[in-house]
Scaffold this motif. Structure first.
Motif, PDB file in Angstrom:
ATOM      1  N   HIS A  68      19.640  35.677  -2.151  1.00  0.00           N
ATOM      2  CA  HIS A  68      18.941  35.391  -0.886  1.00  0.00           C
ATOM      3  C   HIS A  68      17.838  34.358  -1.091  1.00  0.00           C
ATOM      4  O   HIS A  68      17.691  33.421  -0.272  1.00  0.00           O
ATOM      5  CB  HIS A  68      18.352  36.683  -0.332  1.00  0.00           C
ATOM      6  CG  HIS A  68      17.482  36.475   0.869  1.00  0.00           C
ATOM      7  ND1 HIS A  68      17.993  36.158   2.125  1.00  0.00           N
ATOM      8  CD2 HIS A  68      16.120  36.523   1.012  1.00  0.00           C
ATOM      9  CE1 HIS A  68      17.002  36.022   2.975  1.00  0.00           C
ATOM     10  NE2 HIS A  68      15.857  36.234   2.332  1.00  0.00           N
ATOM     11  N   LEU A  69      17.066  34.507  -2.162  1.00  0.00           N
ATOM     12  CA  LEU A  69      15.979  33.564  -2.414  1.00  0.00           C
ATOM     13  C   LEU A  69      16.508  32.160  -2.680  1.00  0.00           C
ATOM     14  O   LEU A  69      15.954  31.172  -2.170  1.00  0.00           O
ATOM     15  CB  LEU A  69      15.145  34.041  -3.615  1.00  0.00           C
ATOM     16  CG  LEU A  69      14.287  35.292  -3.398  1.00  0.00           C
ATOM     17  CD1 LEU A  69      13.627  35.718  -4.716  1.00  0.00           C
ATOM     18  CD2 LEU A  69      13.225  35.049  -2.328  1.00  0.00           C
ATOM     19  N   GLU A  70      17.554  32.054  -3.460  1.00  0.00           N
ATOM     20  CA  GLU A  70      18.109  30.739  -3.771  1.00  0.00           C
ATOM     21  C   GLU A  70      18.700  30.080  -2.518  1.00  0.00           C
ATOM     22  O   GLU A  70      18.553  28.867  -2.307  1.00  0.00           O
ATOM     23  CB  GLU A  70      19.179  30.876  -4.854  1.00  0.00           C
ATOM     24  CG  GLU A  70      18.603  31.198  -6.225  1.00  0.00           C
ATOM     25  CD  GLU A  70      19.661  31.341  -7.294  1.00  0.00           C
ATOM     26  OE1 GLU A  70      19.339  31.163  -8.483  1.00  0.00           O
ATOM     27  OE2 GLU A  70      20.828  31.644  -6.946  1.00  0.00           O
ATOM     28  N   GLU A  71      19.365  30.883  -1.680  1.00  0.00           N
ATOM     29  CA  GLU A  71      19.964  30.336  -0.470  1.00  0.00           C
ATOM     30  C   GLU A  71      18.907  29.890   0.537  1.00  0.00           C
ATOM     31  O   GLU A  71      19.056  28.850   1.203  1.00  0.00           O
ATOM     32  CB  GLU A  71      20.874  31.387   0.170  1.00  0.00           C
ATOM     33  CG  GLU A  71      21.588  30.898   1.424  1.00  0.00           C
ATOM     34  CD  GLU A  71      22.508  31.947   2.011  1.00  0.00           C
ATOM     35  OE1 GLU A  71      23.009  31.734   3.133  1.00  0.00           O
ATOM     36  OE2 GLU A  71      22.721  32.993   1.357  1.00  0.00           O
ATOM     37  N   SER A  72      17.811  30.651   0.641  1.00  0.00           N
ATOM     38  CA  SER A  72      16.802  30.346   1.654  1.00  0.00           C
ATOM     39  C   SER A  72      15.820  29.259   1.217  1.00  0.00           C
ATOM     40  O   SER A  72      15.215  28.599   2.061  1.00  0.00           O
ATOM     41  CB  SER A  72      16.029  31.615   2.025  1.00  0.00           C
ATOM     42  OG  SER A  72      15.382  32.157   0.879  1.00  0.00           O
ATOM     43  N   THR A  73      15.643  29.065  -0.087  1.00  0.00           N
ATOM     44  CA  THR A  73      14.665  28.076  -0.568  1.00  0.00           C
ATOM     45  C   THR A  73      15.303  26.836  -1.185  1.00  0.00           C
ATOM     46  O   THR A  73      14.674  25.777  -1.233  1.00  0.00           O
ATOM     47  CB  THR A  73      13.734  28.699  -1.621  1.00  0.00           C
ATOM     48  OG1 THR A  73      14.500  29.058  -2.791  1.00  0.00           O
ATOM     49  CG2 THR A  73      13.029  29.933  -1.078  1.00  0.00           C
ATOM     50  N   GLY A  74      16.520  26.983  -1.703  1.00  0.00           N
ATOM     51  CA  GLY A  74      17.131  25.886  -2.435  1.00  0.00           C
ATOM     52  C   GLY A  74      16.650  25.789  -3.870  1.00  0.00           C
ATOM     53  O   GLY A  74      17.011  24.842  -4.584  1.00  0.00           O
ATOM     54  N   TRP A  75      15.838  26.752  -4.303  1.00  0.00           N
ATOM     55  CA  TRP A  75      15.324  26.764  -5.674  1.00  0.00           C
ATOM     56  C   TRP A  75      16.180  27.688  -6.544  1.00  0.00           C
ATOM     57  O   TRP A  75      16.803  28.618  -6.053  1.00  0.00           O
ATOM     58  CB  TRP A  75      13.872  27.241  -5.698  1.00  0.00           C
ATOM     59  CG  TRP A  75      12.962  26.496  -4.778  1.00  0.00           C
ATOM     60  CD1 TRP A  75      13.151  25.242  -4.261  1.00  0.00           C
ATOM     61  CD2 TRP A  75      11.722  26.969  -4.236  1.00  0.00           C
ATOM     62  NE1 TRP A  75      12.115  24.879  -3.445  1.00  0.00           N
ATOM     63  CE2 TRP A  75      11.213  25.932  -3.413  1.00  0.00           C
ATOM     64  CE3 TRP A  75      10.981  28.138  -4.369  1.00  0.00           C
ATOM     65  CZ2 TRP A  75      10.011  26.047  -2.719  1.00  0.00           C
ATOM     66  CZ3 TRP A  75       9.783  28.256  -3.678  1.00  0.00           C
ATOM     67  CH2 TRP A  75       9.304  27.227  -2.868  1.00  0.00           C
ATOM     68  N   LYS A  76      16.180  27.436  -7.837  1.00  0.00           N
ATOM     69  CA  LYS A  76      16.949  28.222  -8.783  1.00  0.00           C
ATOM     70  C   LYS A  76      16.093  29.338  -9.393  1.00  0.00           C
ATOM     71  O   LYS A  76      14.908  29.143  -9.657  1.00  0.00           O
ATOM     72  CB  LYS A  76      17.509  27.343  -9.896  1.00  0.00           C
ATOM     73  CG  LYS A  76      18.591  26.371  -9.427  1.00  0.00           C
ATOM     74  CD  LYS A  76      19.795  27.124  -8.884  1.00  0.00           C
ATOM     75  CE  LYS A  76      20.907  26.170  -8.469  1.00  0.00           C
ATOM     76  NZ  LYS A  76      22.068  26.906  -7.910  1.00  0.00           N
ATOM     77  N   VAL A  77      16.716  30.486  -9.631  1.00  0.00           N
ATOM     78  CA  VAL A  77      16.034  31.617 -10.256  1.00  0.00           C
ATOM     79  C   VAL A  77      16.287  31.608 -11.760  1.00  0.00           C
ATOM     80  O   VAL A  77      17.426  31.469 -12.211  1.00  0.00           O
ATOM     81  CB  VAL A  77      16.519  32.958  -9.664  1.00  0.00           C
ATOM     82  CG1 VAL A  77      15.954  34.140 -10.455  1.00  0.00           C
ATOM     83  CG2 VAL A  77      16.124  33.067  -8.198  1.00  0.00           C
ATOM     84  N   VAL A  78      15.201  31.752 -12.513  1.00  0.00           N
ATOM     85  CA  VAL A  78      15.265  31.866 -13.968  1.00  0.00           C
ATOM     86  C   VAL A  78      14.567  33.157 -14.358  1.00  0.00           C
ATOM     87  O   VAL A  78      13.520  33.499 -13.794  1.00  0.00           O
ATOM     88  CB  VAL A  78      14.590  30.663 -14.661  1.00  0.00           C
ATOM     89  CG1 VAL A  78      14.557  30.853 -16.168  1.00  0.00           C
ATOM     90  CG2 VAL A  78      15.318  29.380 -14.309  1.00  0.00           C
TER      91      VAL A  78
END
Length: 331
Positions: free
Chosen positions: A252-262
């Motif tokens: 959800h975070l990656e889809e809504s922000t366009g940022w990658k999770v590490v």
């Protein structure tokens, strides 16, 4: 001058750096780190071997019994200082008494500790509010949740009572009022030295950036595989459920922000155990401060590594779930 440092696990390269070992050695201070894990946590000492454990016979030793520890302390000079990083519980009382009766200087380190637990508004509210908390969740698991909550509070109260009989140190090295406000000793005849948390040294040594990269950092706490579950009676989180829930959040975070999770790996984690549950997301070892510094959002539960997010002025997202309550007895 001679210093003995008491720890509860095998020393790692990270510990070596955080304790400032190289600096002490360069000042011609005779320093030795003694792992007393076999005495206070024998099960964990036998089963857990850190991935980056150090082997330095000149500076590292293990004490297998109180008598072994007593002999090691007595072999030091009368001016030797003993620094305890063991914390305060029923299992550490005899260790600290052994140091006190030896006549050596005893120091407690309490700079990296979490503040004492405070009841949430629901826990401290009316009976109706607390019942509402339970009944508006899955009713089938109510008996298990109630028992887990009772057991957690019994263990917390037991450990709090044990602190009443802790031997007083000669010096208490403290990193903030909330780190020591809950501690109680058998005497108030000691001196407090105020210091900062170890994380602050790493923050000072890390290059600063003005703008973060399109990156979200998750501060892993190893809730499914932490070695301390070998000594605690509460069970670890189920890895499939715990990381499955986190992965849905990450999606959800990656889809809504366009940022990658590490994921910033917990220092006591085994990457081979965790990587299989991360849906292909990178797990980075020993680079937490660097990741936080260049990130745009920091996600986690209650890690002390949130210190970095505060120091670097990063937005934070605190996450809770049923698996957190399963492990800790609370949310």
């Amino acid at each position: 001058m001679q210093i003995l440092i008491l720890v509860s696990q095998r020393l790692t390269s990270r510990d070596w750096q955080r304790f400032g070992m190289q600096s002490l050695i360069e000042q011609d201070i005779v320093v030795q780190i003694i792992d007393v894990g076999p005495i206070i946590y024998p099960k964990m000492a036998a089963a857990y071997n850190p991935r980056d454990a150090l082997q330095d016979e000149g500076h590292l030793a293990r004490a297998d019994s109180l008598e072994d520890l007593r002999l090691r302390i007595q072999s030091c000079s009368d001016r030797c200082a003993v620094i305890s990083y063991l914390g305060f519980g029923t299992e550490t009382i005899e260790i600290h008494r052994t140091v006190k009766t030896s006549g050596r200087l005893l120091l407690y380190e309490q700079v990296n500790a979490l503040p004492p637990d405070e009841p949430s508004p629901v826990e401290s509210g009316s009976l109706l509010a607390r019942l509402r908390k339970y009944f508006f969740q899955d009713i089938s698991s109510l008996p298990q949740r109630v028992w887990r909550s009772i057991r957690f509070r019994m263990r917390r109260d037991r450990d709090s009572g044990a602190q009443l009989v802790q031997p007083a140190p000669d010096l208490l090295i403290a990193g903030g009022l909330l780190s020591v406000s809950h501690l109680q000793f058998d005497s108030d005849r000691f001196r407090t030295i105020w210091a900062h948390a170890m994380d602050y040294d790493q923050y000072l040594a890390t290059p600063k950036t003005d703008r973060g990269e399109p990156l979200i950092v998750m501060l892993d706490e190893n809730f499914a595989f932490h070695p301390e579950f070998l000594i605690h009676k509460n069970r670890p989180a189920d890895p499939e459920t715990y990381y499955g829930t986190l992965n849905r959040l990450f999606d959800h975070l990656e889809e809504s922000t366009g940022w990658k999770v590490v994921i910033a790996a917990h220092p006591r984690s085994d990457p081979d155990q965790i990587s299989a549950f991360l849906a292909g997301r990178p797990l980075v070892i020993d680079k937490t401060i660097e990741l936080v510094q260049k990130s745009r959002l920091v996600v986690g539960h209650a890690s002390t590594a949130f210190n970095y997010a505060v120091l670097c002025r990063k937005p934070t997202l605190f996450v809770t779930m049923d698996q957190i309550e399963h492990v800790t007895g609370k949310r």
